[in-house]
Design a protein around this motif. Structure first.
Motif, PDB file in Angstrom:
ATOM      1  N   ASN A  93      24.824 -61.228   7.081  1.00 23.20           N
ATOM      2  CA  ASN A  93      24.314 -59.915   6.670  1.00 23.20           C
ATOM      3  C   ASN A  93      25.065 -59.316   5.498  1.00 23.20           C
ATOM      4  O   ASN A  93      25.354 -58.128   5.473  1.00 23.20           O
ATOM      5  CB  ASN A  93      24.351 -58.919   7.834  1.00 23.20           C
ATOM      6  N   LEU A  94      25.394 -60.139   4.506  1.00 23.28           N
ATOM      7  CA  LEU A  94      25.970 -59.586   3.283  1.00 23.28           C
ATOM      8  C   LEU A  94      24.864 -58.888   2.502  1.00 23.28           C
ATOM      9  O   LEU A  94      23.683 -59.172   2.704  1.00 23.28           O
ATOM     10  CB  LEU A  94      26.587 -60.703   2.435  1.00 23.28           C
ATOM     11  N   PHE A  95      25.256 -57.976   1.593  1.00 21.68           N
ATOM     12  CA  PHE A  95      24.256 -57.283   0.794  1.00 21.68           C
ATOM     13  C   PHE A  95      23.939 -58.133  -0.434  1.00 21.68           C
ATOM     14  O   PHE A  95      24.794 -58.321  -1.297  1.00 21.68           O
ATOM     15  CB  PHE A  95      24.768 -55.904   0.380  1.00 21.68           C
ATOM     16  N   PRO A  96      22.693 -58.640  -0.551  1.00 14.32           N
ATOM     17  CA  PRO A  96      22.393 -59.644  -1.585  1.00 14.32           C
ATOM     18  C   PRO A  96      22.439 -59.092  -3.002  1.00 14.32           C
ATOM     19  O   PRO A  96      22.579 -59.856  -3.945  1.00 14.32           O
ATOM     20  CB  PRO A  96      20.972 -60.097  -1.234  1.00 14.32           C
ATOM     21  N   HIS A  97      22.324 -57.753  -3.171  1.00 14.11           N
ATOM     22  CA  HIS A  97      22.268 -57.206  -4.525  1.00 14.11           C
ATOM     23  C   HIS A  97      23.650 -56.826  -5.045  1.00 14.11           C
ATOM     24  O   HIS A  97      23.769 -56.342  -6.156  1.00 14.11           O
ATOM     25  CB  HIS A  97      21.343 -56.002  -4.553  1.00 14.11           C
ATOM     26  N   LEU A  98      24.683 -57.031  -4.236  1.00 13.47           N
ATOM     27  CA  LEU A  98      26.040 -56.688  -4.666  1.00 13.47           C
ATOM     28  C   LEU A  98      26.881 -57.963  -4.779  1.00 13.47           C
ATOM     29  O   LEU A  98      26.640 -58.930  -4.067  1.00 13.47           O
ATOM     30  CB  LEU A  98      26.696 -55.752  -3.646  1.00 13.47           C
ATOM     31  N   LEU A 106      32.629 -51.674  -0.942  1.00 13.18           N
ATOM     32  CA  LEU A 106      31.649 -50.592  -0.763  1.00 13.18           C
ATOM     33  C   LEU A 106      32.085 -49.580   0.302  1.00 13.18           C
ATOM     34  O   LEU A 106      32.167 -48.379   0.036  1.00 13.18           O
ATOM     35  CB  LEU A 106      30.286 -51.192  -0.396  1.00 13.18           C
ATOM     36  N   TYR A 139      27.387 -63.683  -6.428  1.00 15.81           N
ATOM     37  CA  TYR A 139      26.525 -63.003  -5.466  1.00 15.81           C
ATOM     38  C   TYR A 139      26.430 -63.852  -4.197  1.00 15.81           C
ATOM     39  O   TYR A 139      26.578 -65.075  -4.256  1.00 15.81           O
ATOM     40  CB  TYR A 139      25.147 -62.765  -6.065  1.00 15.81           C
ATOM     41  N   ASN A 141      24.185 -65.205  -2.398  1.00 12.93           N
ATOM     42  CA  ASN A 141      23.334 -66.393  -2.308  1.00 12.93           C
ATOM     43  C   ASN A 141      23.879 -67.585  -3.071  1.00 12.93           C
ATOM     44  O   ASN A 141      23.345 -68.676  -2.976  1.00 12.93           O
ATOM     45  CB  ASN A 141      21.925 -66.066  -2.805  1.00 12.93           C
ATOM     46  N   ARG A 155      34.999 -58.488   4.517  1.00 12.50           N
ATOM     47  CA  ARG A 155      34.367 -57.181   4.418  1.00 12.50           C
ATOM     48  C   ARG A 155      34.750 -56.304   5.606  1.00 12.50           C
ATOM     49  O   ARG A 155      35.007 -55.105   5.464  1.00 12.50           O
ATOM     50  CB  ARG A 155      32.841 -57.347   4.348  1.00 12.50           C
TER      51      ARG A 155
ATOM     52  N   THR B 237      18.567 -56.292   9.635  1.00 14.13           N
ATOM     53  CA  THR B 237      19.971 -56.679   9.739  1.00 14.13           C
ATOM     54  C   THR B 237      20.824 -56.056   8.643  1.00 14.13           C
ATOM     55  O   THR B 237      22.011 -55.834   8.829  1.00 14.13           O
ATOM     56  CB  THR B 237      20.100 -58.210   9.656  1.00 14.13           C
ATOM     57  N   GLN B 238      20.194 -55.765   7.492  1.00 16.86           N
ATOM     58  CA  GLN B 238      20.927 -55.097   6.421  1.00 16.86           C
ATOM     59  C   GLN B 238      21.388 -53.710   6.881  1.00 16.86           C
ATOM     60  O   GLN B 238      22.500 -53.291   6.596  1.00 16.86           O
ATOM     61  CB  GLN B 238      20.031 -54.948   5.191  1.00 16.86           C
ATOM     62  N   ALA B 241      24.270 -54.096   9.340  1.00 20.26           N
ATOM     63  CA  ALA B 241      25.535 -54.361   8.653  1.00 20.26           C
ATOM     64  C   ALA B 241      26.076 -53.080   8.041  1.00 20.26           C
ATOM     65  O   ALA B 241      27.274 -52.771   8.174  1.00 20.26           O
ATOM     66  CB  ALA B 241      25.329 -55.418   7.571  1.00 20.26           C
ATOM     67  N   GLN B 260      17.691 -52.295  -3.357  1.00 24.53           N
ATOM     68  CA  GLN B 260      16.952 -53.490  -2.938  1.00 24.53           C
ATOM     69  C   GLN B 260      15.448 -53.287  -3.011  1.00 24.53           C
ATOM     70  O   GLN B 260      14.705 -54.191  -3.386  1.00 24.53           O
ATOM     71  CB  GLN B 260      17.364 -53.896  -1.517  1.00 24.53           C
ATOM     72  N   ARG B 263      14.076 -53.420  -6.633  1.00 20.86           N
ATOM     73  CA  ARG B 263      13.946 -54.766  -7.168  1.00 20.86           C
ATOM     74  C   ARG B 263      12.667 -55.426  -6.688  1.00 20.86           C
ATOM     75  O   ARG B 263      11.940 -56.036  -7.460  1.00 20.86           O
ATOM     76  CB  ARG B 263      15.142 -55.614  -6.732  1.00 20.86           C
ATOM     77  N   ASN B 340      20.935 -65.370 -10.581  1.00 22.45           N
ATOM     78  CA  ASN B 340      22.048 -65.652  -9.674  1.00 22.45           C
ATOM     79  C   ASN B 340      21.968 -64.938  -8.340  1.00 22.45           C
ATOM     80  O   ASN B 340      22.890 -64.987  -7.573  1.00 22.45           O
ATOM     81  CB  ASN B 340      23.389 -65.265 -10.306  1.00 22.45           C
ATOM     82  N   LYS B 341      20.875 -64.223  -8.096  1.00 25.87           N
ATOM     83  CA  LYS B 341      20.872 -63.504  -6.838  1.00 25.87           C
ATOM     84  C   LYS B 341      19.922 -64.138  -5.836  1.00 25.87           C
ATOM     85  O   LYS B 341      19.738 -63.638  -4.750  1.00 25.87           O
ATOM     86  CB  LYS B 341      20.517 -62.045  -7.070  1.00 25.87           C
ATOM     87  N   TYR B 343      16.798 -64.278  -5.574  1.00 24.24           N
ATOM     88  CA  TYR B 343      15.546 -63.653  -5.178  1.00 24.24           C
ATOM     89  C   TYR B 343      14.370 -64.419  -5.718  1.00 24.24           C
ATOM     90  O   TYR B 343      14.383 -64.812  -6.859  1.00 24.24           O
ATOM     91  CB  TYR B 343      15.487 -62.213  -5.708  1.00 24.24           C
TER      92      TYR B 343
END
Lengths: 248, 343
Positions: A93-98, A106, A139, A141, A155, B237-238, B241, B260, B263, B340-341, B343
């Motif tokens: 559950n990491l934040f994918p946009h950070l 954070l 990131y 991913n 974290r 889940t986000q 967290a 998020q 995007r 790199n993300k 998506y």
């Protein structure tokens, strides 16, 4: 010895008649490691999630680090607990946009209002301890599962928690990646961190835990030291479960 | 080399053979379409280069660009358009400096007050009334102002729709549902005719701002729905967290939910912007001198009577360039956001 967690008769049911948790009581002392085991659907995750308020409960009382909550679910007290208790999830559950470092800093910056530079330095120090400081600007991913899980641990650690909760931290990992996460957890345990770990890793539990709690159908079947639990479990149900695990 | 040519010959011949001999019907269709396309092209090229009288465009270029803006002050809208083009180019080619890359959004936002200031005057510049604003400048001004206002408003509506407070939740969905079931032209008429009635005596908003308000009210409802789609795509889940880290509701919304969802919603939002740009042409019916309005007024001039086709083809080209540029910008933005993300 000071207790970090005292649970008294925690009871919770999702629907009428079926108890997810049934009169669960336990006591964890500071610096100790409690491993929670049990078959799937036994309420392990529910138990660990009630501790930091991700799940409510219907009856009983929780005392986490001296903060008492009951079934009334006091939002402010829960927030206080969450600031002092870290949690690591099965799916990271990491934040994918950070970036990795932003993921870590954070909460310390915004929740604990700590100094930005100090938090960044501390984050980098923790990442270095886990051997993943070279990924700080990437990131989530871009990292492997094991690396992501170690980031998730960092974290949680960045908040300087007094109790760490692990909800099946290795279940979503490739077999060869499991050890890098378990090693990180071993280091934490040796440093005297109080931890509650839901896991199926018997070797890890034998080596690190101070107590093993066995749950089935929301009921505590037994709480005993790992030496006794793994060699001479007092209950028929626990022995059956361990046999099953061994076969796998 | 020769074998290559040979191979090509054989391939080509066999292709022709199969086309003519084996599939006469598809061959016939191919020829039919090809010949009609070519003849269409010839006719239109012939018209464009020999028959059309482009003087109607040439002699009115400044009208198309600035409307009836005073000629001595036309450097102001030009400056604004140049700045916009410059920033667009920087965005497309990727800014080199790190601080610029980080603050590009704010640079874009800053262009809107800059444009208003340059057009309106004051603070040392000669004031120009909004009746004299027009042409491309006005089209872009209405579009950019409406987007700037409707994006935050749309985000608030989308968040309000998920609020735990009954009154806020219901009124937000009520607003969105109402606005989505009214045609845009009706909202624009409402803006021009009814807003003055609602205002207290003595307070007046000029036509351009009434148009911007009407567009903002309309577009924000659609933007809210796009953002809602983005919000729904964020896994639960986000939130767990974020909760477990002790972030409060406001912080979760600001740091986790909005970035998020924006995007995810970006392609849909681009659609809204392009649609809005094209819809500003409706304002010509309500008497604003934006691109189409200028076109209509030029056609009403006896000197250029009857030259509809030239004017509308020219306007189509201008709109096409603007929309393509916007689509390109958003594609670039999407790429940047997703690198790199994963998506």
């Amino acid at each position: 010895m000071e207790s970090v967690l005292i649970a008294k008769n925690i009871t919770k049911s999702f629907s009428k008649g079926i108890n997810a948790l049934n009169n669960v009581s336990l006591n964890l002392e500071k610096g100790k490691v409690l491993v929670v085991m049990g078959p799937s659907g036994s309420g392990k995750s529910t138990l660990i999630r009630t501790i930091n308020g991700l799940e409510t409960f219907d009856d009983g009382e929780l005392n986490v680090l001296g903060i008492k909550i009951d079934s009334n679910f006091d939002e402010k007290k829960i927030q206080k607990i969450r600031r002092r208790v870290g949690m690591v999830f099965q799916q990271f559950n990491l934040f994918p946009h950070l970036t990795i470092l932003e993921n870590i800093t954070l909460a310390p910056i915004n929740v604990q209002k700590r100094n930005k530079n100090e938090v960044k330095e501390f984050g980098m120090y923790l990442l270095a301890q886990m051997g993943i400081d070279s990924h700080a600007k990437k990131y989530p991913n871009q990292l492997s599962g094991g690396e992501q899980q170690r980031v998730a641990i960092v974290r949680a650690l960045a908040l300087k928690p007094e109790l760490l909760l692990f909800d099946e931290p290795t279940s979503a990992l490739d077999p060869e990646r499991i050890n890098e996460v378990l090693d990180a957890m071993r280091i934490l345990a040796n440093q005297g961190m109080s931890m509650i770990v839901v896991t199926h890793e018997i070797d890890f539990a034998k080596e690190v835990s101070d107590k093993v709690l066995f749950l089935d159908n929301g009921k505590v079947i037994e709480i005993s030291s790992p030496e006794i639990f793994f060699s001479n479990a007092s209950h028929e149900r626990s022995r059956k479960f361990l046999n099953q695990l061994d076969k796998n | 080399m020769s074998t290559k040519i040979n191979k090509f010959k054989i391939f080509f011949l066999s292709k022709i053979k199969t086309c003519i001999l084996l599939k006469p019907f598809s061959f016939f269709l191919n020829i039919l379409f090809l010949s009609s396309i070519i003849s269409l092209l010839l006719v239109s090229l012939n018209w464009i280069f020999f028959k059309a009288n482009w003087s109607v465009i040439n002699s009115n270029l400044s009208l198309f660009a600035f409307g009836s803006y005073p000629p001595n002050e036309q450097w102001r809208p030009s400056l604004w358009l140049v700045v916009l083009t410059f920033i667009a180019l920087i965005t497309i080619y990727g800014p080199k400096k790190k601080w610029l890359r980080k603050n590009l959004v704010f640079v874009w936002i800053g262009t809107v007050p800059l444009g208003i200031f340059l057009l309106k005057g004051g603070f040392g510049l000669i004031p120009v009334m909004s009746q004299n604003w027009g042409g491309l400048t006005l089209t872009i001004l209405i579009t950019s102002c409406s987007i700037l206002f409707s994006l935050p408003f749309g985000i608030l509506l989308a968040l309000g729709r998920r609020s735990s407070l009954f009154v806020i939740r219901k009124s937000c969905s009520f607003y969105i549902d109402i606005l989505r079931s009214i045609p845009l032209i009706a909202v624009l008429f409402f803006g021009q005719l009814l807003i003055p009635l609602f205002l207290p005596y003595g307070l007046e908003i000029d036509r351009v701002w009434r148009a911007i308000i009407a567009f903002t009210l309309f577009v924000s409802a659609y933007i809210a729905e796009d953002i809602r789609g983005g919000l729904q795509s964020i896994p639960k889940t986000q939130l767990e967290a974020a909760n477990s880290l002790g972030l409060n509701k406001y912080q979760i919304t600001r740091f986790i939910l909005i970035p998020q969802s924006l995007r995810v919603a970006l392609p849909a939002l681009t659609n809204q912007v392009i649609g809005l740009l094209q819809n500003t042409s409706l304002m010509s019916i309500l008497g604003l001198m934006e691109l189409i309005g200028i076109g209509r007024s030029i056609l009403a001039n006896p000197e250029f009577i009857g030259q509809y086709i030239e004017v509308y083809i020219w306007l189509a080209i201008v709109y096409w360039i603007l929309c393509t540029l916007m689509a390109f910008l958003s594609k670039q933005l999407e790429k940047k956001m997703s690198t790199n993300k994963g998506y």
